[in-house]
Design a protein around this motif. Sequence first.
Motif, PDB file in Angstrom:
ATOM      1  N   PHE A  20      28.059  43.635   1.038  1.00 26.91           N
ATOM      2  CA  PHE A  20      28.213  44.714   0.075  1.00 26.91           C
ATOM      3  C   PHE A  20      29.080  45.828   0.662  1.00 26.91           C
ATOM      4  O   PHE A  20      29.935  46.403  -0.017  1.00 26.91           O
ATOM      5  N   GLY A  21      28.876  46.123   1.945  1.00 29.61           N
ATOM      6  CA  GLY A  21      29.678  47.142   2.614  1.00 29.61           C
ATOM      7  C   GLY A  21      31.138  46.765   2.694  1.00 29.61           C
ATOM      8  O   GLY A  21      32.027  47.608   2.508  1.00 29.61           O
ATOM      9  N   ILE A  22      31.425  45.490   2.950  1.00 31.73           N
ATOM     10  CA  ILE A  22      32.816  45.022   3.012  1.00 31.73           C
ATOM     11  C   ILE A  22      33.478  45.150   1.648  1.00 31.73           C
ATOM     12  O   ILE A  22      34.625  45.598   1.538  1.00 31.73           O
ATOM     13  N   GLY A  28      37.463  50.772  -1.686  1.00 31.99           N
ATOM     14  CA  GLY A  28      37.919  52.110  -1.321  1.00 31.99           C
ATOM     15  C   GLY A  28      39.314  52.107  -0.725  1.00 31.99           C
ATOM     16  O   GLY A  28      40.136  52.973  -1.034  1.00 31.99           O
ATOM     17  N   ILE A  29      39.606  51.114   0.122  1.00 34.37           N
ATOM     18  CA  ILE A  29      40.940  51.028   0.734  1.00 34.37           C
ATOM     19  C   ILE A  29      41.998  50.761  -0.325  1.00 34.37           C
ATOM     20  O   ILE A  29      43.054  51.413  -0.340  1.00 34.37           O
ATOM     21  N   ASN A  54      33.903  55.846  -1.084  1.00 31.13           N
ATOM     22  CA  ASN A  54      33.662  54.400  -1.020  1.00 31.13           C
ATOM     23  C   ASN A  54      33.904  53.870   0.394  1.00 31.13           C
ATOM     24  O   ASN A  54      33.157  53.005   0.867  1.00 31.13           O
ATOM     25  N   ILE A  55      34.935  54.367   1.053  1.00 36.91           N
ATOM     26  CA  ILE A  55      35.203  53.926   2.426  1.00 36.91           C
ATOM     27  C   ILE A  55      34.051  54.332   3.340  1.00 36.91           C
ATOM     28  O   ILE A  55      33.565  53.511   4.135  1.00 36.91           O
ATOM     29  N   PHE A  61      27.105  50.972   5.143  1.00 37.14           N
ATOM     30  CA  PHE A  61      26.406  49.710   4.843  1.00 37.14           C
ATOM     31  C   PHE A  61      26.678  48.654   5.915  1.00 37.14           C
ATOM     32  O   PHE A  61      25.763  47.935   6.340  1.00 37.14           O
ATOM     33  N   ILE A  62      27.912  48.542   6.357  1.00 36.62           N
ATOM     34  CA  ILE A  62      28.245  47.566   7.403  1.00 36.62           C
ATOM     35  C   ILE A  62      27.509  47.911   8.697  1.00 36.62           C
ATOM     36  O   ILE A  62      26.968  47.024   9.364  1.00 36.62           O
ATOM     37  N   THR A  63      27.466  49.192   9.043  1.00 35.81           N
ATOM     38  CA  THR A  63      26.776  49.619  10.263  1.00 35.81           C
ATOM     39  C   THR A  63      25.280  49.328  10.182  1.00 35.81           C
ATOM     40  O   THR A  63      24.689  48.814  11.146  1.00 35.81           O
TER      41      THR A  63
END
Length: 149
Positions: A20-22, A28-29, A54-55, A61-63
């Motif tokens: 989800f984080g990716i 965002g990117i 978003n970024i 989330f990734i962390t």
Amino acid sequence: MTRVKIYRFSKILSKVFIGFGIVILLLGIFTIIKSMTSEFNTEFLSGDWNAVLNIIQGIVFITLGTLNLTKGKYFIEWDDSQLRFLLPDTKQLEKIEFSEIKSVNIKLFEIELQLDNRKHTLDLNNLEDEDLKKIKAKFKSFKKSLELA
């Protein structure tokens, strides 16, 4: 062999967080690249700041997912003759033979093991109640066997 995990996290949920984080990070990117090629609207509420948020949200989330996966490797396990543990404090697999233990001191959330030449403290703060009871029961029975010998 009995094994108790120090931290209990769902691996699937952690991987969903990372995925989800990716997705949010890529969204965002792409949005910020699109905004940069045109003109970046700097107005706070109606501007292109959602891409920046978003970024940041994707990175968070990734962390969180990655931290949950790395914390899942810590454990305490034992069999009839040996105690093995991998704790966040030392981050190294340690093995103790039960015959090396001279005394056991059981506290509320830690267990102190006095060996021949050193002292080990097992921090049990992060365990769930049932796992804490299981470990304490093992060391209480071991302490009784030490006192009888």
